[in-house]
Design an enzyme around this catalytic site. Structure first.
Site, PDB file in Angstrom:
ATOM      1  N   GLN A 128       0.847  -1.192   0.000  1.00 38.81           N
ATOM      2  CA  GLN A 128       0.000   0.000   0.000  1.00 38.81           C
ATOM      3  C   GLN A 128       0.888   1.250   0.000  1.00 38.81           C
ATOM      4  O   GLN A 128       0.394   2.356  -0.183  1.00 38.81           O
ATOM      5  CB  GLN A 128      -0.902   0.028   1.240  1.00 38.81           C
ATOM      6  CG  GLN A 128      -1.842  -1.138   1.362  1.00 38.81           C
ATOM      7  CD  GLN A 128      -2.555  -1.143   2.700  1.00 38.81           C
ATOM      8  OE1 GLN A 128      -3.593  -0.505   2.879  1.00 38.81           O
ATOM      9  NE2 GLN A 128      -1.984  -1.846   3.666  1.00 38.81           N
ATOM     10  N   VAL A 151       3.658   4.034  -1.002  1.00 38.75           N
ATOM     11  CA  VAL A 151       4.005   4.726  -2.262  1.00 38.75           C
ATOM     12  C   VAL A 151       5.455   5.209  -2.212  1.00 38.75           C
ATOM     13  O   VAL A 151       5.918   5.855  -3.144  1.00 38.75           O
ATOM     14  CB  VAL A 151       3.053   5.930  -2.486  1.00 38.75           C
ATOM     15  CG1 VAL A 151       1.613   5.440  -2.651  1.00 38.75           C
ATOM     16  CG2 VAL A 151       3.149   6.951  -1.351  1.00 38.75           C
ATOM     17  N   ASP A 152       6.195   4.813  -1.134  1.00 35.49           N
ATOM     18  CA  ASP A 152       7.519   5.400  -0.901  1.00 35.49           C
ATOM     19  C   ASP A 152       8.640   4.791  -1.746  1.00 35.49           C
ATOM     20  O   ASP A 152       9.726   5.352  -1.830  1.00 35.49           O
ATOM     21  CB  ASP A 152       7.878   5.337   0.604  1.00 35.49           C
ATOM     22  CG  ASP A 152       7.840   3.915   1.179  1.00 35.49           C
ATOM     23  OD1 ASP A 152       7.488   3.758   2.366  1.00 35.49           O
ATOM     24  OD2 ASP A 152       8.143   2.946   0.443  1.00 35.49           O
ATOM     25  N   HIS A 188      -1.418   1.291  -4.382  1.00 34.04           N
ATOM     26  CA  HIS A 188      -1.798   2.693  -4.153  1.00 34.04           C
ATOM     27  C   HIS A 188      -0.909   3.654  -4.930  1.00 34.04           C
ATOM     28  O   HIS A 188      -0.873   4.845  -4.651  1.00 34.04           O
ATOM     29  CB  HIS A 188      -1.739   3.035  -2.651  1.00 34.04           C
ATOM     30  CG  HIS A 188      -2.854   2.397  -1.883  1.00 34.04           C
ATOM     31  ND1 HIS A 188      -2.860   2.330  -0.508  1.00 34.04           N
ATOM     32  CD2 HIS A 188      -3.992   1.778  -2.290  1.00 34.04           C
ATOM     33  CE1 HIS A 188      -3.965   1.708  -0.109  1.00 34.04           C
ATOM     34  NE2 HIS A 188      -4.668   1.354  -1.164  1.00 34.04           N
ATOM     35  N   CYS A 194      -0.075  13.892 -15.498  1.00 30.24           N
ATOM     36  CA  CYS A 194      -0.726  15.130 -15.927  1.00 30.24           C
ATOM     37  C   CYS A 194      -2.245  15.041 -15.742  1.00 30.24           C
ATOM     38  O   CYS A 194      -2.873  14.031 -16.073  1.00 30.24           O
ATOM     39  CB  CYS A 194      -0.410  15.406 -17.413  1.00 30.24           C
ATOM     40  SG  CYS A 194      -1.203  16.899 -18.010  1.00 30.24           S
ATOM     41  N   ASN A 228       2.775  -6.862  13.513  1.00 32.99           N
ATOM     42  CA  ASN A 228       2.374  -5.508  13.882  1.00 32.99           C
ATOM     43  C   ASN A 228       2.501  -5.375  15.397  1.00 32.99           C
ATOM     44  O   ASN A 228       2.014  -6.243  16.118  1.00 32.99           O
ATOM     45  CB  ASN A 228       0.902  -5.289  13.460  1.00 32.99           C
ATOM     46  CG  ASN A 228       0.515  -3.835  13.466  1.00 32.99           C
ATOM     47  OD1 ASN A 228       0.921  -3.085  14.358  1.00 32.99           O
ATOM     48  ND2 ASN A 228      -0.261  -3.419  12.471  1.00 32.99           N
ATOM     49  N   PRO A 229       3.162  -4.304  15.876  1.00 31.14           N
ATOM     50  CA  PRO A 229       3.285  -4.171  17.336  1.00 31.14           C
ATOM     51  C   PRO A 229       1.927  -3.932  18.010  1.00 31.14           C
ATOM     52  O   PRO A 229       1.775  -4.112  19.205  1.00 31.14           O
ATOM     53  CB  PRO A 229       4.190  -2.950  17.517  1.00 31.14           C
ATOM     54  CG  PRO A 229       4.488  -2.405  16.190  1.00 31.14           C
ATOM     55  CD  PRO A 229       3.850  -3.250  15.156  1.00 31.14           C
ATOM     56  N   ALA A 248       8.360  -4.734  12.268  1.00 35.45           N
ATOM     57  CA  ALA A 248       8.734  -5.444  11.036  1.00 35.45           C
ATOM     58  C   ALA A 248      10.247  -5.656  10.938  1.00 35.45           C
ATOM     59  O   ALA A 248      10.708  -6.747  10.563  1.00 35.45           O
ATOM     60  CB  ALA A 248       8.239  -4.640   9.830  1.00 35.45           C
TER      61      ALA A 248
HETATM   62  N1  APR Z   1       6.493  -2.496  12.307  1.00 33.16           N
HETATM   63  C1  APR Z   1       5.289  -2.997  11.929  1.00 33.16           C
HETATM   64  N2  APR Z   1       4.132  -2.315  12.044  1.00 33.16           N
HETATM   65  C2  APR Z   1       4.202  -1.075  12.555  1.00 33.16           C
HETATM   66  C3  APR Z   1       5.414  -0.469  12.973  1.00 33.16           C
HETATM   67  C4  APR Z   1       6.592  -1.249  12.832  1.00 33.16           C
HETATM   68  N3  APR Z   1       7.775  -0.756  13.205  1.00 33.16           N
HETATM   69  N4  APR Z   1       5.135   0.791  13.432  1.00 33.16           N
HETATM   70  C5  APR Z   1       3.799   0.959  13.297  1.00 33.16           C
HETATM   71  N5  APR Z   1       3.236  -0.154  12.791  1.00 33.16           N
HETATM   72  C6  APR Z   1       1.836  -0.404  12.457  1.00 33.16           C
HETATM   73  C7  APR Z   1       0.835   0.365  13.286  1.00 33.16           C
HETATM   74  O1  APR Z   1       0.505  -0.379  14.458  1.00 33.16           O
HETATM   75  C8  APR Z   1      -0.362   0.445  12.327  1.00 33.16           C
HETATM   76  O2  APR Z   1      -1.198  -0.698  12.480  1.00 33.16           O
HETATM   77  O3  APR Z   1       1.662   0.071  11.140  1.00 33.16           O
HETATM   78  C9  APR Z   1       0.284   0.406  10.946  1.00 33.16           C
HETATM   79  C10 APR Z   1       0.219   1.729  10.210  1.00 33.16           C
HETATM   80  O4  APR Z   1      -1.126   1.975   9.919  1.00 33.16           O
HETATM   81  P1  APR Z   1      -1.488   3.226   8.985  1.00 33.16           P
HETATM   82  O5  APR Z   1      -0.754   4.425   9.464  1.00 33.16           O
HETATM   83  O6  APR Z   1      -2.985   3.253   8.901  1.00 33.16           O
HETATM   84  O7  APR Z   1      -0.879   2.853   7.547  1.00 33.16           O
HETATM   85  P2  APR Z   1      -1.519   1.916   6.445  1.00 33.16           P
HETATM   86  O8  APR Z   1      -2.214   0.746   7.080  1.00 33.16           O
HETATM   87  O9  APR Z   1      -0.467   1.617   5.451  1.00 33.16           O
HETATM   88  O10 APR Z   1      -2.629   2.874   5.751  1.00 33.16           O
HETATM   89  C11 APR Z   1      -3.334   2.313   4.658  1.00 33.16           C
HETATM   90  O11 APR Z   1      -4.274   4.496   4.168  1.00 33.16           O
HETATM   91  O12 APR Z   1      -3.830   6.759   4.087  1.00 33.16           O
HETATM   92  C12 APR Z   1      -4.043   5.625   3.321  1.00 33.16           C
HETATM   93  O13 APR Z   1      -3.206   5.183   1.170  1.00 33.16           O
HETATM   94  C13 APR Z   1      -2.811   5.333   2.509  1.00 33.16           C
HETATM   95  O14 APR Z   1      -1.752   3.239   2.004  1.00 33.16           O
HETATM   96  C14 APR Z   1      -2.303   4.020   3.061  1.00 33.16           C
HETATM   97  C15 APR Z   1      -3.569   3.391   3.622  1.00 33.16           C
END
Ligand code: APR
Length: 245
Positions: A107, A109-110, A125, A133, A219-220, A237
């Protein structure tokens, strides 16, 4: 049996493996996540702390104020340009080299998975380094961490947008179809660093489970899918994924 032993055992006998990653896998590279407490990191300018991605990553927000939305993306691009792939990204690239039938769906985009050496990344994503454009849809890759003018302009004169998927927009159909196929075929499905709140991406976890995969979450923190996975590994991770090798 430790978490790592259990996950390694499942991976060793898996005919095919699929992985879904989210912002959490890039957290240890210094890139703030979107919506969990890690996302409220002090290095995130207060300006962005008052906005949710749902407020900025939308066609409506861009139509209303393209420069403002671009300032957010330009800040993220400059942050990502300074970041390095971490042990989590590198472990997935190594796993791809060792395992046939390995599909990485992200997901994010980095672009850190590509920089870590992953070769076949399904970016559901989009990609923050791609500019598209708004008029002629011409796409180009622009790796400059801070663009000379915001919003950037296409040669045709119209403004360009980030080549990412915004809320309310469709995911790239061919990439999404490959992601679904990989989730359906997976013997083991790893879901790493995602809050599993945003669909359809989060639906891949349900699809993998329904198709018979062993699902492991890394996931923590607890997420809405923690209750349905075969094993929820409460770890970062960069700490957990190298133990899979
Ligand atoms: N290792 C693993 N997981 C982690 C770590 C880590 N070091 N640090 C944080 N997390 C977990 C958090 O507990 C959380 O569940 O990563 C998750 C991040 O969640 P979000 O910030 O919601 O990111 P994401 O799930 O990728 O968001 C999904 O939302 O904004 C849109 O398009 C955007 O792709 C993104 C989508």
């Amino acid at each position: 049996m430790t978490a790592a032993e259990r996950a390694r055992e499942w991976l060793s006998s898996a005919k095919s493996i699929a992985v879904l990653t989210g912002a959490g896998i890039s957290a240890e590279s210094g890139i703030p996540t979107f919506r969990d407490q890690w996302g409220r990191s002090p290095d995130r300018p207060p300006l962005w702390n008052q906005f949710r991605p749902e407020d900025l990553a939308t066609p409506q927000a861009f139509a209303r104020d393209p420069k403002f939305v671009w300032e957010w993306y330009d800040w993220r691009r400059s942050l990502i340009a300074k970041a390095e792939p971490n042990a989590g990204h590198l472990a997935l690239a190594e796993l791809e080299r060792r395992k046939p039938n390995f599909t990485l769906i992200t997901q994010n985009v980095d672009g850190l998975h590509d920089r870590a050496g992953s070769t076949h990344v399904l970016k559901v994503h989009g990609d923050i380094w791609t500019l598209r454009c708004t008029l002629c849809s011409h796409e180009r890759h622009d790796p400059r961490p801070s663009l000379p003018e915001l919003p950037p302009k296409c040669n045709c004169g119209a403004i360009e947008r980030p080549g990412v998927v915004w809320f309310g927009e469709n995911l790239p159909p061919e990439i999404w179809a490959q992601a679904e196929q990989a989730a359906e075929a997976a013997g083991v499905f790893l879901v790493v660093g995602t809050s599993a709140l945003v669909y359809p991406a989060a639906g891949l976890v349900h699809l993998a489970k329904a198709s018979g995969a062993k699902v492991v979450e890394v996931n923590p923190a607890e997420t809405p899918v923690s209750g349905m996975v075969d094993f929820s590994w409460r770890a970062a991770a960069a700490e957990a994924l190298p133990q899979l090798l």
